[in-house]
Design a protein around this motif. Sequence first.
Motif, short mmCIF file in Angstrom:
data_model
loop_
_atom_site.label_atom_id
_atom_site.label_comp_id
_atom_site.label_asym_id
_atom_site.label_seq_id
_atom_site.Cartn_x
_atom_site.Cartn_y
_atom_site.Cartn_z
N SER A 38 4.53 9.11 -20.15
CA SER A 38 5.49 9.41 -19.08
C SER A 38 6.64 10.28 -19.56
O SER A 38 7.42 10.76 -18.75
CB SER A 38 6.03 8.11 -18.48
OG SER A 38 6.77 7.39 -19.45
N PHE A 39 6.73 10.51 -20.86
CA PHE A 39 7.80 11.34 -21.42
C PHE A 39 7.25 12.71 -21.81
O PHE A 39 6.12 12.82 -22.30
CB PHE A 39 8.40 10.69 -22.68
CG PHE A 39 9.12 9.39 -22.40
CD1 PHE A 39 10.39 9.38 -21.86
CD2 PHE A 39 8.51 8.18 -22.69
CE1 PHE A 39 11.05 8.19 -21.62
CE2 PHE A 39 9.17 6.98 -22.45
CZ PHE A 39 10.43 6.98 -21.90
N ASP A 40 8.05 13.76 -21.59
CA ASP A 40 7.67 15.08 -22.07
C ASP A 40 7.87 15.18 -23.58
O ASP A 40 7.04 15.70 -24.30
CB ASP A 40 8.49 16.18 -21.39
CG ASP A 40 8.16 16.28 -19.91
OD1 ASP A 40 6.99 16.05 -19.53
OD2 ASP A 40 9.07 16.59 -19.12
N GLU A 58 2.23 12.92 -30.50
CA GLU A 58 2.41 14.35 -30.25
C GLU A 58 3.64 14.63 -29.39
O GLU A 58 4.09 15.76 -29.29
CB GLU A 58 1.16 14.94 -29.58
CG GLU A 58 0.93 14.48 -28.15
CD GLU A 58 0.30 13.10 -28.03
OE1 GLU A 58 0.21 12.62 -26.89
OE2 GLU A 58 -0.09 12.49 -29.05
N LYS A 59 4.22 13.60 -28.81
CA LYS A 59 5.42 13.74 -27.98
C LYS A 59 6.70 13.81 -28.81
O LYS A 59 7.74 14.22 -28.31
CB LYS A 59 5.54 12.55 -27.01
CG LYS A 59 4.36 12.35 -26.12
CD LYS A 59 4.49 13.17 -24.90
CE LYS A 59 3.35 12.85 -23.94
NZ LYS A 59 3.56 13.46 -22.66
N PHE A 60 6.66 13.39 -30.06
CA PHE A 60 7.85 13.30 -30.89
C PHE A 60 8.26 14.66 -31.45
O PHE A 60 7.42 15.41 -31.94
CB PHE A 60 7.63 12.31 -32.04
CG PHE A 60 7.66 10.88 -31.61
CD1 PHE A 60 8.78 10.10 -31.83
CD2 PHE A 60 6.57 10.32 -30.97
CE1 PHE A 60 8.81 8.77 -31.41
CE2 PHE A 60 6.58 9.00 -30.55
CZ PHE A 60 7.71 8.23 -30.78
N VAL A 61 9.54 14.96 -31.35
CA VAL A 61 10.10 16.18 -31.92
C VAL A 61 11.40 15.82 -32.64
O VAL A 61 12.12 14.93 -32.21
CB VAL A 61 10.37 17.26 -30.85
CG1 VAL A 61 9.08 17.75 -30.23
CG2 VAL A 61 11.32 16.77 -29.77
N PRO A 62 11.71 16.51 -33.73
CA PRO A 62 12.98 16.24 -34.42
C PRO A 62 14.15 16.88 -33.68
O PRO A 62 13.99 17.91 -33.00
CB PRO A 62 12.77 16.88 -35.79
CG PRO A 62 11.79 17.97 -35.54
CD PRO A 62 10.89 17.49 -34.45
N PHE A 63 15.32 16.29 -33.81
CA PHE A 63 16.50 16.85 -33.14
C PHE A 63 16.77 18.28 -33.62
O PHE A 63 17.27 19.09 -32.85
CB PHE A 63 17.73 15.96 -33.33
CG PHE A 63 18.91 16.46 -32.57
CD1 PHE A 63 18.87 16.56 -31.20
CD2 PHE A 63 20.05 16.88 -33.23
CE1 PHE A 63 19.95 17.06 -30.49
CE2 PHE A 63 21.13 17.37 -32.53
CZ PHE A 63 21.08 17.46 -31.16
N GLN A 64 16.42 18.61 -34.84
CA GLN A 64 16.62 19.97 -35.33
C GLN A 64 15.87 20.97 -34.46
O GLN A 64 16.35 22.07 -34.18
CB GLN A 64 16.17 20.10 -36.79
CG GLN A 64 16.42 21.48 -37.40
CD GLN A 64 17.89 21.84 -37.42
OE1 GLN A 64 18.73 21.04 -37.82
NE2 GLN A 64 18.22 23.04 -36.99
N TRP A 65 14.69 20.60 -33.97
CA TRP A 65 13.91 21.45 -33.08
C TRP A 65 14.67 21.69 -31.78
O TRP A 65 14.73 22.80 -31.27
CB TRP A 65 12.55 20.79 -32.81
CG TRP A 65 11.69 21.50 -31.82
CD1 TRP A 65 10.84 22.55 -32.09
CD2 TRP A 65 11.55 21.22 -30.43
NE1 TRP A 65 10.20 22.92 -30.93
CE2 TRP A 65 10.62 22.11 -29.91
CE3 TRP A 65 12.14 20.28 -29.58
CZ2 TRP A 65 10.25 22.11 -28.56
CZ3 TRP A 65 11.78 20.27 -28.25
CH2 TRP A 65 10.85 21.18 -27.76
N VAL A 66 15.30 20.63 -31.25
CA VAL A 66 16.09 20.75 -30.03
C VAL A 66 17.24 21.71 -30.27
O VAL A 66 17.49 22.61 -29.45
CB VAL A 66 16.63 19.36 -29.58
CG1 VAL A 66 17.57 19.49 -28.41
CG2 VAL A 66 15.48 18.43 -29.26
#
Length: 81
Positions: A38-40, A58-66
């Motif tokens: 349910s999360f992008d 596969e939904k997890f991204v590091p804050f550095q990417w943001v």
Amino acid sequence: MGADKSSELVPHIIFCMGATRVEAVPELKYASKADLSSFDYVVVEQIVEKDLPEVGKEKFVPFQWVKDCLISGRMHPRETN
């Protein structure tokens, strides 16, 4: 700026990037929906592969990417390991 104050800014930054809904929780177990589909994206401070759930990782991204996306003004490909 203290850690508490900077963590409060993360949802605001993500809203500025165009998100329509942001949920900030200290741990995944506190999320309103346990189903990661349910999360992008699930933004974490740092990705540690061994700590990620097998389903939905596969939904997890590091804050550095943001931050990189915000600074460049465009969506970067999601980092993969």
